[in-house]
Design an enzyme around this catalytic site. Structure first.
Site, PDB file in Angstrom:
ATOM      1  N   GLU A   1       0.840  -1.209   0.000  1.00 47.99           N
ATOM      2  CA  GLU A   1       0.000   0.000   0.000  1.00 47.99           C
ATOM      3  C   GLU A   1       0.872   1.255   0.000  1.00 47.99           C
ATOM      4  OE1 GLU A   1      -2.245   2.609   3.311  1.00 47.99           O
ATOM      5  OE2 GLU A   1      -2.011   0.466   3.714  1.00 47.99           O
TER       6      GLU A   1
ATOM      7  N   ASP B   1       0.801   3.910  -3.064  1.00 50.07           N
ATOM      8  CA  ASP B   1       0.452   5.316  -2.852  1.00 50.07           C
ATOM      9  C   ASP B   1       1.434   6.234  -3.578  1.00 50.07           C
ATOM     10  OD1 ASP B   1      -0.970   7.529  -1.386  1.00 50.07           O
ATOM     11  OD2 ASP B   1       1.009   7.766  -0.506  1.00 50.07           O
TER      12      ASP B   1
ATOM     13  N   GLU C   1      -4.531   0.499  -3.469  1.00 51.69           N
ATOM     14  CA  GLU C   1      -3.147   0.977  -3.516  1.00 51.69           C
ATOM     15  C   GLU C   1      -2.168  -0.197  -3.509  1.00 51.69           C
ATOM     16  OE1 GLU C   1      -2.536   5.038  -1.262  1.00 51.69           O
ATOM     17  OE2 GLU C   1      -3.871   3.755  -0.108  1.00 51.69           O
TER      18      GLU C   1
END
EC number: 3.1.26.3
Length: 224
Positions: free
Chosen positions: A40, A44, A116
């Site tokens: 994640e 991002d 993400e």
């Protein structure tokens, strides 16, 4: 091993390493030795880059501040949840029994993080050139028309004009709290009009959360 072929078809990408997709879909509540938080984090960063480049090319006359605000309206929990729903990601995530009971498969925070992580996993396995068309296709399918009028609206100002005309008062924004690691903190804001709560929203800054909450309130007022 579960069948991820439908998800891979939605992504138009087939994972060579199936352990990577499993990790990307595993929420920390599932209590495995691994979860999707690291992917994640990577996703991002990559999403910010790809969406930033996309907007830079799409809006050549917009300045840095405008581009940052437009990107912030897309690269956030609400935006990623919308993209996650586009590929039905909630059907595939691994969550605890407690999260199942709490409707975790539809929770914005869980869906956003998983989206993400999936993007981070694709980047890790196949690189930027493979990931970029996947993200941009999902983005354009989810948002019918990406333009400045839609993405760069000042919802707070618009809402205040509505409430002053209808209630002779202005909206009140309350900071409900913040959560997440320092590199990715989210703020939650509730919005009140004439003593009535019109919902909550989150964002990467208090101002962005207030803008998101204002939009929710505008939509609700239109229905009244």
């Amino acid at each position: 091993m579960s069948d991820y072929s439908k998800l891979e078809k939605c992504l138009d990408y087939q994972f060579k390493n199936k352990n990577l997709i499993i990790e990307a879909l595993t929420h920390k509540s599932f209590k495995k030795p691994y979860n999707n938080e690291r992917l994640e984090f990577l996703g991002d960063a990559v999403l910010n880059l790809i969406v930033g480049e996309y907007l830079y090319l799409k809006f050549p006359k917009s300045n840095e501040g405008e581009l940052s605000k437009i990107r912030a309206s897309l690269v956030n929990e609400t935006g990623f949840t919308r993209l996650a729903n586009e590929i039905k990601l909630g059907e595939y995530i691994f969550i605890s029994t407690a999260e199942e009971r709490n409707k975790g498969r539809t929770k914005a925070s869980i869906l956003s993080d998983a989206f993400e992580a999936i993007m981070g996993a694709i980047y890790l396995e196949s690189g930027l050139n493979t990931l970029k068309p996947i993200i941009l296709r999902i983005l354009e399918e989810s948002y019918d028309k990406i333009n400045l009028d839609v993405l760069f609206s000042d919802y707070k100002t618009a809402l205040q004009e509505i409430t002053q005309a209808r209630f002779a008062s202005i909206p009140e924004y309350k900071i409900e709290g913040s959560y997440g690691p320092d590199h990715k903190k989210e703020f939650e804001v509730s919005i009140w009009i004439d003593g009535k709560n019109y919902g909550k929203a989150s964002g990467k800054s208090k101002k962005l959360a207030q803008q998101a909450a204002a939009k929710i309130a505008i939509d609700k007022l239109k229905e009244e």
